[in-house]
Design a protein around this motif. Structure first.
Motif, short mmCIF file in Angstrom:
data_model
loop_
_atom_site.label_atom_id
_atom_site.label_comp_id
_atom_site.label_asym_id
_atom_site.label_seq_id
_atom_site.Cartn_x
_atom_site.Cartn_y
_atom_site.Cartn_z
N LEU A 1 0.83 -1.21 0.00
CA LEU A 1 0.00 0.00 0.00
C LEU A 1 0.86 1.26 0.00
O LEU A 1 0.48 2.27 -0.59
CB LEU A 1 -0.94 -0.01 1.21
N GLY A 2 2.02 1.20 0.64
CA GLY A 2 2.93 2.33 0.59
C GLY A 2 3.44 2.58 -0.81
O GLY A 2 3.53 3.73 -1.27
N ARG A 3 3.74 1.51 -1.54
CA ARG A 3 4.22 1.64 -2.91
C ARG A 3 3.12 2.13 -3.84
O ARG A 3 3.40 2.72 -4.89
CB ARG A 3 4.78 0.30 -3.39
N GLU A 4 1.88 1.86 -3.47
CA GLU A 4 0.74 2.30 -4.29
C GLU A 4 0.08 3.55 -3.70
O GLU A 4 -1.10 3.79 -3.90
CB GLU A 4 -0.29 1.17 -4.37
N SER A 5 0.85 4.36 -3.00
CA SER A 5 0.28 5.51 -2.29
C SER A 5 -0.37 6.52 -3.22
O SER A 5 -1.42 7.09 -2.89
CB SER A 5 1.36 6.19 -1.45
N LEU A 6 0.21 6.77 -4.39
CA LEU A 6 -0.39 7.72 -5.33
C LEU A 6 -1.71 7.17 -5.87
O LEU A 6 -2.68 7.92 -6.06
CB LEU A 6 0.56 8.03 -6.47
N PHE A 7 -1.77 5.87 -6.13
CA PHE A 7 -3.01 5.23 -6.57
C PHE A 7 -4.10 5.40 -5.51
O PHE A 7 -5.24 5.76 -5.81
CB PHE A 7 -2.75 3.75 -6.85
N ILE A 8 -3.72 5.17 -4.25
CA ILE A 8 -4.67 5.32 -3.15
C ILE A 8 -5.12 6.77 -3.03
O ILE A 8 -6.30 7.06 -2.79
CB ILE A 8 -4.03 4.84 -1.83
#
Length: 379
Positions: A293-300
């Protein structure tokens, strides 16, 4: 050769930032006005003022670590450079897309008011992150020296912090077009103009250089111990300076652009980052979910804006509930949003990691459909 290992504590910083941001935005969008007028809510707002700087700083750190570890790839006109530049340009376009007044090019061209155009040109976190990192990436091509980039980023962060109160007190729209002004100060009601917000990104890039080099020379623990001391010192100095009536700057938004506040936030970020670093070595996480989820932070970040505030293609939860929920109700919505968005983010990460061709097809299909309707809808 730089170490190829991924640093978990950086992903955890981004994970922490987006989760707390989601909670804060949920409360902001849905809590009743009577609750938000309570003095305790101002305390809540105060602490959430540290979240956006943490998110931006983490973006700078992630960019810096990747750049310094793969310097040969990103310091030349390589495939990696082209892919990264395209990604940043895409984020800029996406940032503007989130501000579209209508989902129709025809209606925008013929029916947009000056107020709608001004709103479209406002700068948010996506613009700030993408433009800042694109500038640094281009600079890497010409400078070719890692240390020079790191030092320059640190100096620029300092200059931005010192000049932001001045730039926020000037009406720049008299001299520059509104799209440019939107990147400089808050005159067009931009949420994240480059001054002061890009200072946190530049600061993150400088920190990344220090950490990558300390890690290579087995001094990472010593660096993070110093970060604790420096972070504490920054907060201490900021509190002292903030209470000295110097009167150097004209009237400005103290809590957003005052150098003392910016310094305190840098100090807070260093303390949180150091805590996560030492926690990473002391506690083994039972799941890879926080890292993903940290790596996908912009997606989130993007998904949560669409679900909460809506866009030209959907109504958000704010449209249906308005400012009407109690604290318990808003917290329940936050938990549901977290679970929903986490599932989407984890699924998307799994898809693009294990089925890249399928993920690329999904991207192209969604983009094509959106562009088709945008350019063909007459209303």
């Amino acid at each position: 050769m730089h170490d190829k290992k991924r640093y978990l504590f950086i992903d955890l910083l981004r994970f922490l930032a987006v989760i707390v941001m989601l909670q804060g935005h949920t409360f902001d969008a849905l809590l009743s006005a009577s609750i938000k007028s309570h003095s305790l809510y101002y305390i809540h707002d105060f602490f959430h003022g540290f979240v956006a700087p943490m998110f931006l700083f983490a973006s700078g750190v992630a960019f810096g670590v990747s750049t310094f570890k793969k310097w040969e790839e990103f310091s030349t006109l390589s495939k990696a450079f082209a892919k990264r530049a395209a990604r940043f340009c895409g984020l800029i376009l996406l940032g503007y897309a989130l501000h579209l007044p209508y989902f129709s090019i025809h209606k925008i061209l013929y029916y947009s008011t000056s107020q709608a155009i001004a709103s479209f040109l406002q700068v948010d976190a996506l613009h700030c992150i993408a433009v800042t990192l694109l500038i640094v990436q281009i600079a890497v091509l010409f400078v070719r020296q890692e240390k020079t980039i790191a030092v320059a980023a640190g100096v620029i962060a300092l200059l931005i912090a010192l000049t932001s109160p001045l730039l926020w007190s000037i009406s720049l729209s008299k001299y520059f077009p509104l799209w440019f002004v939107s990147y400089i100060n808050v005159e067009n009601n931009s949420w994240f103009p480059l001054f002061p917000w890009s200072a946190y990104i530049f600061g993150g890039i400088s920190f990344a250089y220090l950490f990558v080099n300390a890690k290579e020379h087995h001094h990472a623990v010593r660096l993070m111990q110093r970060a604790v001391a420096i972070g504490t010192g920054c907060i201490f100095i900021a509190v002292i300076v903030a209470n000295i009536p110097l009167g150097i700057y004209p009237a400005h938004d103290f809590w957003k652009v005052n150098p003392a506040v910016i310094t305190a936030r840098f100090g807070f970020i260093l303390l949180v980052l150091s805590g996560l670093f030492f926690a990473e070595h002391a506690v083994r996480l039972p799941s890879a979910l926080p890292s993903v989820l940290g790596r996908e932070s912009l997606f989130i970040y993007i998904i949560h804006l669409l679900l909460l505030y809506g866009s030209v293609i959907n109504n958000g939860l704010q449209f249906y509930f308005g400012s009407s929920l109690t604290i318990n109700q808003a917290f329940f919505v936050f938990i549901l949003l977290f679970l929903t968005i986490s599932s989407f983010a984890y699924g998307w990460h799994f898809l693009k990691t294990n089925y890249r061709g399928v993920a690329l097809f999904v991207r192209i299909l969604v983009l094509w459909l959106l562009l088709f309707y945008f350019f063909t809808k007459p209303y």
